[in-house]
Design a protein around this motif. Structure first.
Motif, PDB file in Angstrom:
ATOM      1  N   LYS A   1       2.940  -7.137  10.040  1.00 38.58           N
ATOM      2  CA  LYS A   1       1.799  -6.270   9.779  1.00 38.58           C
ATOM      3  C   LYS A   1       0.508  -6.903  10.285  1.00 38.58           C
ATOM      4  O   LYS A   1      -0.569  -6.716   9.725  1.00 38.58           O
ATOM      5  N   ALA A   2       0.624  -7.635  11.381  1.00 43.93           N
ATOM      6  CA  ALA A   2      -0.503  -8.420  11.889  1.00 43.93           C
ATOM      7  C   ALA A   2      -1.586  -7.573  12.535  1.00 43.93           C
ATOM      8  O   ALA A   2      -2.685  -8.062  12.781  1.00 43.93           O
ATOM      9  N   ASP A   3      -1.284  -6.309  12.850  1.00 44.46           N
ATOM     10  CA  ASP A   3      -2.250  -5.461  13.543  1.00 44.46           C
ATOM     11  C   ASP A   3      -2.751  -4.320  12.671  1.00 44.46           C
ATOM     12  O   ASP A   3      -3.224  -3.308  13.184  1.00 44.46           O
ATOM     13  N   VAL A   4      -2.644  -4.482  11.354  1.00 45.23           N
ATOM     14  CA  VAL A   4      -3.029  -3.436  10.413  1.00 45.23           C
ATOM     15  C   VAL A   4      -4.068  -3.974   9.439  1.00 45.23           C
ATOM     16  O   VAL A   4      -3.938  -5.093   8.924  1.00 45.23           O
ATOM     17  N   ALA A   5      -5.121  -3.184   9.188  1.00 42.50           N
ATOM     18  CA  ALA A   5      -6.142  -3.516   8.189  1.00 42.50           C
ATOM     19  C   ALA A   5      -5.943  -2.608   6.979  1.00 42.50           C
ATOM     20  O   ALA A   5      -5.453  -1.487   7.095  1.00 42.50           O
ATOM     21  N   TYR A   6      -6.343  -3.110   5.806  1.00 48.07           N
ATOM     22  CA  TYR A   6      -6.150  -2.378   4.559  1.00 48.07           C
ATOM     23  C   TYR A   6      -7.441  -2.392   3.744  1.00 48.07           C
ATOM     24  O   TYR A   6      -8.120  -3.432   3.674  1.00 48.07           O
ATOM     25  N   GLN A   7      -7.758  -1.264   3.117  1.00 47.20           N
ATOM     26  CA  GLN A   7      -8.893  -1.220   2.191  1.00 47.20           C
ATOM     27  C   GLN A   7      -8.552  -0.286   1.032  1.00 47.20           C
ATOM     28  O   GLN A   7      -8.239   0.883   1.242  1.00 47.20           O
ATOM     29  N   ARG A   8      -8.616  -0.843  -0.173  1.00 49.28           N
ATOM     30  CA  ARG A   8      -8.350  -0.051  -1.373  1.00 49.28           C
ATOM     31  C   ARG A   8      -9.601  -0.021  -2.243  1.00 49.28           C
ATOM     32  O   ARG A   8     -10.211  -1.061  -2.517  1.00 49.28           O
ATOM     33  N   PHE A   9      -9.968   1.179  -2.680  1.00 52.27           N
ATOM     34  CA  PHE A   9     -11.141   1.348  -3.519  1.00 52.27           C
ATOM     35  C   PHE A   9     -10.746   1.266  -4.986  1.00 52.27           C
ATOM     36  O   PHE A   9      -9.968   2.094  -5.477  1.00 52.27           O
ATOM     37  N   LEU A  10     -11.260   0.247  -5.671  1.00 52.01           N
ATOM     38  CA  LEU A  10     -11.115   0.114  -7.112  1.00 52.01           C
ATOM     39  C   LEU A  10     -12.424   0.558  -7.751  1.00 52.01           C
ATOM     40  O   LEU A  10     -13.471   0.569  -7.091  1.00 52.01           O
TER      41      LEU A  10
END
Length: 454
Positions: A238-247
């Motif tokens: 998963k080296a080419d994927v960014a993640y953002q989760r809103f808490l």
């Protein structure tokens, strides 16, 4: 607040808050006079934006014979030392700004150091399963701050029309009256006196140059801190994927650095940030994995809506984020705030970067907006080769164009921060439903994608 008074010389004199060091010295030393030095452009503040402005302006053909001075308060020059690990501050560089850095020659230097390309980003939250993802080739570039600064400085040092002074502080600025031919005068803490046709303030959120202009500023703090560090995962696929989760306490983001490494940017309430910083590495990793992977707490009304969306094939579920197993290097935190200056210009003066505007890091647009400002200023100066540097009409056109670009982005980012800071059921339902609709409308989704990559 600075004191403003009008002098008979036509200069608007800004007196510094602290008494002049000369007044505290013996009378025998008052006779020391520093002759003024003249430059066509003076940039106060180094960093990403100040260095980019110096290089971009100096490379313009019409400014080839103009003298430029870059004043950097920091005595230490940024360096790239890969053996010391990744820098804590990284930029989610847009495709548009990568092209800008390539045009001014910095990207070749950056490629010789280190960067990572990613092609997908997931955005989701903790009170709903609705997810939106964006894919492009490339989506953007993750680059360390010191890598970009080092690349820009290497170019600046080799330009005959740029002088760099480190460890310099501005103690006083004298501005001319508007629309006059008189110059800006700067008094440095070292005692040197500098005169210039165009003063550029790229000296950060607490800008001395902006304070000198004495213009209104809309600003507030978010009661949030941003925690940054480098994390490691065995999930190298998963080296080419960014993640953002809103808490509800703030967003948490993983930006890929390659080889299983991720830059963490975790925005949260100040009290939570203090607690997280006090944890040992193992406890911090557990909290980070929980924040990223814990199942959403979905209100009943939202759950019913998700059932319908899933049945209609309109529900994109959250991704499986990479499992974090290690922290590489230290952790750091910094306060988060918003600001926007009512004016980006003054007499023979222009503001750039955080000196003009400051945003929440949730969209990764802070430095990117700053680079846009540099490009806009260079464009307006380039398009008016017969105008004197510091010409009011040229600066005014720069301000108008940049504010049209920046203001909607500032409002959108601040609105997103507030929208996702509550778990109130009707708002959760509205934002979840809205996210689902956007995810199903290609023209709208592509418009957002174009803005994010610009």
């Amino acid at each position: 607040k600075a004191v403003v008074s009008t002098q008979s010389t036509g200069l608007r004199r800004i007196r510094s808050l602290s008494p002049s060091p000369l007044l505290t010295q013996p009378c025998s030393r008052l006779s020391v006079v520093h002759p003024s030095q003249t430059y066509d452009v003076v940039i106060v503040g180094g960093g990403l934006i100040g260095n980019a402005a110096a290089v971009a302006l100096a490379l313009q053909e019409t400014l080839e014979n103009k003298k430029m001075l870059l004043l950097d308060q920091s005595e230490h020059e940024p360096t790239f030392e890969p053996e010391k690990g990744y820098n804590l501050r990284v930029i989610n560089l847009t495709v548009g700004n990568q092209k800008f850095l390539d045009q001014i020659g910095a990207w070749d230097r950056i490629k010789d150091m280190r960067f990572h390309t990613y092609d997908k980003i997931y955005n989701w939250e903790s009170n709903s399963n609705h997810t939106i993802s964006f894919t492009a080739d490339p989506m953007g570039y993750i680059v360390e701050n010191n890598v970009i600064e080092s690349g820009l400085l290497e170019i600046a040092r080799n330009l005959h029309n740029v002088e760099i002074r480190r460890g310099e502080q501005v103690s006083q600025i004298n501005l001319p009256l508007e629309q006059t031919t008189q110059q800006v005068t700067l008094n440095l803490a070292s005692g040197d006196v500098i005169e210039t046709d165009l003063l550029i303030g790229a000296d950060g959120a607490n800008s001395t140059v902006r304070k000198t202009l004495d213009v209104p500023v809309v600003s507030w703090m978010y009661d949030q801190q941003g925690i940054v560090c480098t994390l490691k995962s065995p999930c190298t696929d998963k080296a080419d994927v960014a993640y953002q989760r809103f808490l509800t306490s703030g967003p948490i983001a993983l930006l890929p650095l390659g080889e299983g490494l991720f830059s963490l940017v975790w925005s949260c309430k100040s009290a939570i940030a203090n607690e997280l910083m006090s944890l040992c590495d193992e406890e911090f990793i557990a909290r980070a994995n929980n924040a990223l992977q814990k199942s959403a707490v979905v209100p009943p009304a939202v759950a019913a809506m998700e059932t319908v969306s899933d049945y209609m094939g309109m529900l994109e579920y959250p991704p499986q984020t990479p499992l974090i197993t290690e922290i590489e290097g230290p952790r750091a935190k910094f306060p988060l705030g918003f600001s926007n200056s009512a004016r980006y210009i003054g007499p023979r003066t222009a503001l750039l970067g955080d000196a003009a505007h400051r945003v929440h890091p949730l969209a990764g647009q802070g430095a990117n907006i700053g680079f846009r400002g540099v490009q806009q200023l260079v464009k307006n100066i380039k398009n008016n080769p017969n105008k004197q540097l510091g010409d009011y009409k040229v600066l005014n056109s720069y301000e108008s164009a940049l504010q049209r670009q920046v203001t909607p982005m500032l409002c959108f980012i601040d609105g997103m921060q507030k929208l996702y800071s509550t778990s109130f059921d009707p708002i959760v339902a509205a934002r979840s439903y809205g996210l689902g609709i956007v995810n199903q409308l290609p023209f709208l989704k592509n418009s957002i994608l174009d803005q994010a990559r610009g």
